[in-house]
Design a protein around this motif. Structure first.
Motif, short mmCIF file in Angstrom:
data_model
loop_
_atom_site.label_atom_id
_atom_site.label_comp_id
_atom_site.label_asym_id
_atom_site.label_seq_id
_atom_site.Cartn_x
_atom_site.Cartn_y
_atom_site.Cartn_z
N LEU A 142 0.83 -1.20 0.00
CA LEU A 142 0.00 0.00 0.00
C LEU A 142 0.87 1.26 0.00
N ILE A 145 2.49 1.67 -3.49
CA ILE A 145 1.48 2.10 -4.46
C ILE A 145 1.17 3.58 -4.26
N GLY A 146 1.05 3.99 -2.99
CA GLY A 146 0.80 5.39 -2.68
C GLY A 146 1.93 6.30 -3.14
N PHE A 149 1.77 6.57 -6.85
CA PHE A 149 0.65 7.43 -7.21
C PHE A 149 1.03 8.90 -7.01
N SER A 191 1.22 10.85 -0.15
CA SER A 191 0.35 9.87 -0.81
C SER A 191 0.62 8.47 -0.26
N GLY A 192 1.90 8.15 -0.01
CA GLY A 192 2.24 6.85 0.55
C GLY A 192 1.59 6.63 1.91
N PHE A 195 -2.29 6.21 1.71
CA PHE A 195 -2.68 4.88 1.25
C PHE A 195 -2.59 3.82 2.36
N GLU A 196 -2.10 4.21 3.52
CA GLU A 196 -2.07 3.30 4.66
C GLU A 196 -3.39 3.32 5.44
N PRO A 247 -9.08 7.68 -5.56
CA PRO A 247 -8.47 6.51 -4.88
C PRO A 247 -8.60 6.56 -3.36
N ILE A 248 -8.60 7.78 -2.79
CA ILE A 248 -8.75 7.89 -1.33
C ILE A 248 -10.14 7.43 -0.91
N LEU A 251 -10.20 3.75 -1.00
CA LEU A 251 -9.52 3.21 0.18
C LEU A 251 -10.43 3.27 1.40
N SER A 255 -11.68 0.22 3.60
CA SER A 255 -11.48 0.25 5.06
C SER A 255 -12.75 -0.18 5.79
#
Length: 277
Positions: A142, A145-146, A149, A191-192, A195-196, A247-248, A251, A255
């Motif tokens: 994740l 990927i973040g 992105f 962004s990383g 994505f968590e 994408p957020i 996510l 979640s």
């Protein structure tokens, strides 16, 4: 001397254990950072200054789309109308050091997560450790990927907008080196970390601070927060914010599903414990 079990460890023992995990994680970052320092040509010319060149894949792709639609955009320029310069004596050396450290953090992220996992795993139940075997892989995936992105979407959109924005033809853009690197770094790392979100929700659900019902109830508020985050890490144009927000929001929906799974597993475990009694 035999190592103490988790139940026999005092608060100071836990702090000492945490300290050693932090030291190992720091060494991992420094080792990876040293490798990045020695690869300065690749790090700067290819990665850091890649989004400044119009040959960058994102610009090429967006230029083709704009030409297909039939609109004129700044994605099809020959070059950006700004120069990057250094204004301080130690500016380039400092940029080299700090960029290497941040690159080391990104490269060594799986090892940092591994140290974090080694610290918390003794406190988990055997069945919890069994269901969390993929924690390091999923968390690292994740994050990467973040970062990708942020690097391929957020960074070029920001550079394209801010680098071509003018209020007067009398003003020439000469961007400071530290300002440019900060934009690339913050866009990618932010962004990383964003994505968590599924991992954060997983742990918050485990400790009972979050439930699927709460996540659904405050979905509208989450949408506002997502748009605010998008506005912070992207240039102030609607298209960029929507691209980042999508994408957020996905996510966030993922979640909710993860939170449902955690709650369902906890309920099943509670029923098993009641049957044993």
């Amino acid at each position: 001397m035999a190592k103490k079990s988790i139940n026999d460890m005092s608060f100071l023992d836990h702090l000492e254990d945490l300290r050693w995990h932090l030291i190992r994680a720091t060494f991992g970052i420094l080792i990876a950072g040293t490798g990045a320092f020695l690869m300065s040509d690749f790090i700067f010319e290819t990665i850091i200054f890649g989004p400044k060149k119009m040959s960058f894949p994102t610009y090429q792709y967006l230029c083709q789309i704009s030409q297909f639609i039939g609109i004129e955009t700044t994605f099809c320029l020959d070059e950006f109308p700004f120069r990057i310069q250094n204004r301080t004596m130690a500016g380039q050396f400092s940029a080299h050091i700090w960029t290497s450290i941040y690159a080391g953090l990104i490269i060594a992220f799986p090892y940092v997560v591994y140290q974090f996992w080694k610290f918390i795993s003794p406190g988990l139940q055997p069945n919890e450790r069994k269901h969390s075997r993929g924690f390091i892989f999923v968390t690292s995936m994740l994050f990467f990927i973040g970062v990708l992105f942020g690097y391929y979407i957020v960074t070029p959109l920001s550079i394209n907008f801010l680098g071509t924005y003018t209020v007067s033809s009398e003003i020439s853009n000469e961007i400071d080196l530290s300002s440019y690197i900060a934009l690339v770094r913050s866009s990618s790392l932010a962004s990383g970390l964003v994505f968590e979100l599924p991992i954060v929700i997983y742990f918050l659900t485990k400790i009972g601070l979050v439930t699927p019902q709460i996540l659904k109830k405050y979905r509208k508020f989450a949408l506002v927060i997502v748009l605010i985050i998008s506005a912070i890490i992207t240039p102030p144009d609607i298209a960029s914010q929507v691209i980042v927000a999508i994408p957020i929001l996905l996510l966030y929906q993922i979640s909710i599903y993860i939170s449902k799974i955690v709650v369902r597993n906890q309920e099943r475990q509670a029923k098993r414990d009641l049957k044993k009694k």
